[in-house]
Design a protein around this motif. Structure first.
Motif, mmCIF file in Angstrom:
data_model
loop_
_atom_site.group_PDB
_atom_site.id
_atom_site.type_symbol
_atom_site.label_atom_id
_atom_site.label_comp_id
_atom_site.label_asym_id
_atom_site.label_seq_id
_atom_site.Cartn_x
_atom_site.Cartn_y
_atom_site.Cartn_z
ATOM 1 N N SER A 49 0.805 -1.225 0.000
ATOM 2 C CA SER A 49 0.000 0.000 0.000
ATOM 3 C C SER A 49 0.839 1.276 0.000
ATOM 4 O O SER A 49 2.037 1.261 0.295
ATOM 5 C CB SER A 49 -0.919 0.004 1.223
ATOM 6 O OG SER A 49 -0.148 0.000 2.409
ATOM 7 N N GLY A 50 0.165 2.370 -0.325
ATOM 8 C CA GLY A 50 0.787 3.685 -0.271
ATOM 9 C C GLY A 50 1.838 3.878 -1.348
ATOM 10 O O GLY A 50 1.871 3.172 -2.353
ATOM 11 N N ASP A 97 -2.577 10.054 -11.788
ATOM 12 C CA ASP A 97 -2.608 10.509 -10.408
ATOM 13 C C ASP A 97 -2.727 9.298 -9.489
ATOM 14 O O ASP A 97 -3.707 8.551 -9.568
ATOM 15 C CB ASP A 97 -3.803 11.445 -10.210
ATOM 16 C CG ASP A 97 -3.850 12.075 -8.827
ATOM 17 O OD1 ASP A 97 -3.177 11.572 -7.915
ATOM 18 O OD2 ASP A 97 -4.569 13.080 -8.661
ATOM 19 N N ASN A 99 -3.575 9.112 -6.541
ATOM 20 C CA ASN A 99 -4.725 9.233 -5.636
ATOM 21 C C ASN A 99 -6.061 9.050 -6.344
ATOM 22 O O ASN A 99 -7.107 9.157 -5.713
ATOM 23 C CB ASN A 99 -4.704 10.589 -4.930
ATOM 24 C CG ASN A 99 -3.566 10.694 -3.935
ATOM 25 O OD1 ASN A 99 -3.186 9.710 -3.310
ATOM 26 N ND2 ASN A 99 -3.010 11.884 -3.789
ATOM 27 N N LYS A 100 -6.016 8.791 -7.636
ATOM 28 C CA LYS A 100 -7.260 8.622 -8.389
ATOM 29 C C LYS A 100 -7.314 7.247 -9.044
ATOM 30 O O LYS A 100 -7.708 7.095 -10.189
ATOM 31 C CB LYS A 100 -7.403 9.732 -9.438
ATOM 32 C CG LYS A 100 -7.564 11.115 -8.832
ATOM 33 C CD LYS A 100 -7.895 12.159 -9.879
ATOM 34 C CE LYS A 100 -8.033 13.548 -9.267
ATOM 35 N NZ LYS A 100 -9.106 13.623 -8.281
ATOM 36 N N ARG A 193 -17.876 8.604 2.304
ATOM 37 C CA ARG A 193 -16.654 9.309 2.679
ATOM 38 C C ARG A 193 -16.762 9.800 4.122
ATOM 39 O O ARG A 193 -17.856 10.136 4.589
ATOM 40 C CB ARG A 193 -16.389 10.468 1.731
ATOM 41 C CG ARG A 193 -16.038 10.013 0.319
ATOM 42 C CD ARG A 193 -16.018 11.173 -0.667
ATOM 43 N NE ARG A 193 -14.997 12.148 -0.323
ATOM 44 C CZ ARG A 193 -13.722 12.088 -0.706
ATOM 45 N NH1 ARG A 193 -13.311 11.072 -1.453
ATOM 46 N NH2 ARG A 193 -12.871 13.022 -0.369
ATOM 47 N N ASN A 209 -6.989 10.651 4.794
ATOM 48 C CA ASN A 209 -6.845 11.788 3.885
ATOM 49 C C ASN A 209 -7.944 11.723 2.820
ATOM 50 O O ASN A 209 -8.120 10.690 2.168
ATOM 51 C CB ASN A 209 -5.463 11.731 3.226
ATOM 52 C CG ASN A 209 -5.135 12.969 2.423
ATOM 53 O OD1 ASN A 209 -5.991 13.498 1.712
ATOM 54 N ND2 ASN A 209 -3.915 13.432 2.532
ATOM 55 N N ALA A 211 -8.070 12.596 -0.089
ATOM 56 C CA ALA A 211 -7.586 12.258 -1.428
ATOM 57 C C ALA A 211 -7.594 10.757 -1.692
ATOM 58 O O ALA A 211 -7.666 10.331 -2.847
ATOM 59 C CB ALA A 211 -6.174 12.810 -1.631
ATOM 60 N N VAL A 212 -7.521 9.949 -0.633
ATOM 61 C CA VAL A 212 -7.449 8.496 -0.836
ATOM 62 C C VAL A 212 -8.708 7.770 -0.370
ATOM 63 O O VAL A 212 -8.771 6.538 -0.433
ATOM 64 C CB VAL A 212 -6.220 7.897 -0.115
ATOM 65 C CG1 VAL A 212 -4.940 8.516 -0.656
ATOM 66 C CG2 VAL A 212 -6.310 8.077 1.388
ATOM 67 N N GLN A 213 -9.716 8.508 0.064
ATOM 68 C CA GLN A 213 -10.884 7.842 0.635
ATOM 69 C C GLN A 213 -11.674 7.024 -0.381
ATOM 70 O O GLN A 213 -12.193 5.946 -0.044
ATOM 71 C CB GLN A 213 -11.796 8.868 1.326
ATOM 72 C CG GLN A 213 -11.266 9.343 2.663
ATOM 73 C CD GLN A 213 -12.301 10.101 3.463
ATOM 74 O OE1 GLN A 213 -13.512 9.943 3.259
ATOM 75 N NE2 GLN A 213 -11.844 10.939 4.383
ATOM 76 N N PHE A 215 -10.494 5.369 -2.863
ATOM 77 C CA PHE A 215 -9.767 4.114 -3.034
ATOM 78 C C PHE A 215 -9.950 3.215 -1.817
ATOM 79 O O PHE A 215 -10.121 1.995 -1.950
ATOM 80 C CB PHE A 215 -8.285 4.395 -3.264
ATOM 81 C CG PHE A 215 -7.453 3.161 -3.489
ATOM 82 C CD1 PHE A 215 -7.793 2.227 -4.458
ATOM 83 C CD2 PHE A 215 -6.312 2.933 -2.728
ATOM 84 C CE1 PHE A 215 -7.028 1.086 -4.665
ATOM 85 C CE2 PHE A 215 -5.543 1.800 -2.932
ATOM 86 C CZ PHE A 215 -5.902 0.876 -3.900
#
Length: 311
Positions: A49-50, A97, A99-100, A193, A209, A211-213, A215
């Motif tokens: 992850s990450g 991206d 995060n997308k 979210r 965050n 931005a990653v919710q 996912f």
């Protein structure tokens, strides 16, 4: 001096002959490591992850070089491997991206890497070796064309929300923020979210965050046991007795998902595939030590599994 030269020559002769080269799958970049001579099998290493890179490191404090060491160990046993940068990260930065992404995006990337690995090595099919979250991506990709089988390395055997909740509860330092984290997990597990406006900064800017919710919601919908039940090919579940992130119950759940799954536990191995002390702090210190070798006999066990003759 003559003795020294002979000894040096003997050591050089004993070292496994391997070659390493850059490999691309469209905009995605990775590293191909091959033994010199006959290649018995090809493995695609899917990262955790990450912002984890092709070597198994990330800027959040992990510098263990686990995937590089695994690739070298496999090559010493006649097995080629491809280790990769995920889309949007490292050499694959131009791919989008980070995060997308959704699970389906990583499955599409896995499909592209299978084709690239086969073209580069001449392999009939490619083994998917997924580490941690990468194991879930391997399970989600198992139905793709030209997959030989799966190697699940310290992979969760429950939906992600359950694992995160257990990890948070296991650390006493999280007690002050645990109610907020539990509420956020419940929202994400429900497909909604989480509101971070009043959340502790460590949670709002980190685990939850915004931005990653999306996912995270997608990941939490995945049930690794159900995915494994739907796959009929060979599977090796690899677990560590000193894994602080994924427990023995996870490996047991995967091993019991259906008949024929092979399990291998390494008693002293931790989550980053290194032999580690029992002490928690000392265990975590191995995450930042690239000089430590891979867990003893891990690469050999994986190589034996993927090279084994099958009908």
């Amino acid at each position: 001096m003559i003795t020294t030269l002979i000894a040096a020559a003997s050591l050089a002769a004993a070292a496994p002959a391997v070659r390493s080269s850059e490999l691309a799958a469209g905009p995605l970049k990775g590293t191909l490591v091959q033994p010199i001579g006959k290649t018995a099998a090809t493995v695609l290493i899917l990262p955790g992850s990450g912002p984890t890179d092709r070597d198994g490191n990330n800027p959040l404090g992990v510098k263990a070089n686990s995937y590089r060491l695994l690739a070298e160990g496999l090559a010493a046993d006649g097995v080629a491997s491809v280790r990769i940068d995920k889309r949007g990260l490292g050499g694959s930065k131009v791919a989008g991206d980070p995060n997308k992404v959704m699970v389906a995006d990583y499955v599409a990337d896995t499909r592209a890497w299978i084709a690239a690995a086969r073209a580069a090595t001449g392999a009939r099919c490619v083994w998917l070796a997924g580490h941690s979250e990468g194991g879930l991506i391997a399970l989600a990709s198992a139905g793709e064309k030209d997959v030989c089988g799966l190697v699940l390395l310290t992979t969760g055997g429950r939906p992600l929300g359950q694992i995160i909740r257990e990890q948070l509860r296991a650390n006493p330092a999280n007690a002050p923020v645990l109610p907020q984290a539990e509420a956020a997990l419940a929202s994400l597990e429900g497909g909604q979210r989480a509101d971070v406006s009043a959340m502790h900064p460590a949670l709002a800017r980190g685990l939850f965050n915004p931005a990653v919710q999306d996912f995270l919601i997608d990941l939490m919908r995945q049930d690794p046991v159900q995915l494994l039940r739907g796959y009929r090919g060979p599977v090796l579940v690899v677990s560590g007795g000193r894994d602080l992130q994924v427990g023995k119950a996870d490996a047991a759940a995967l091993a019991a998902a259906r008949p024929g799954v092979v399990a291998a536990e390494f008693a002293n191995m931790n989550h980053v595939l290194k032999d580690a002390p029992a002490d928690r702090a000392a265990n975590l210190a191995t995450y930042a030590d690239p000089s430590l070798p891979l867990a003893a006999r891990l690469a050999e066990r994986i190589a034996a599994f993927v090279k084994a003759p099958r009908r």
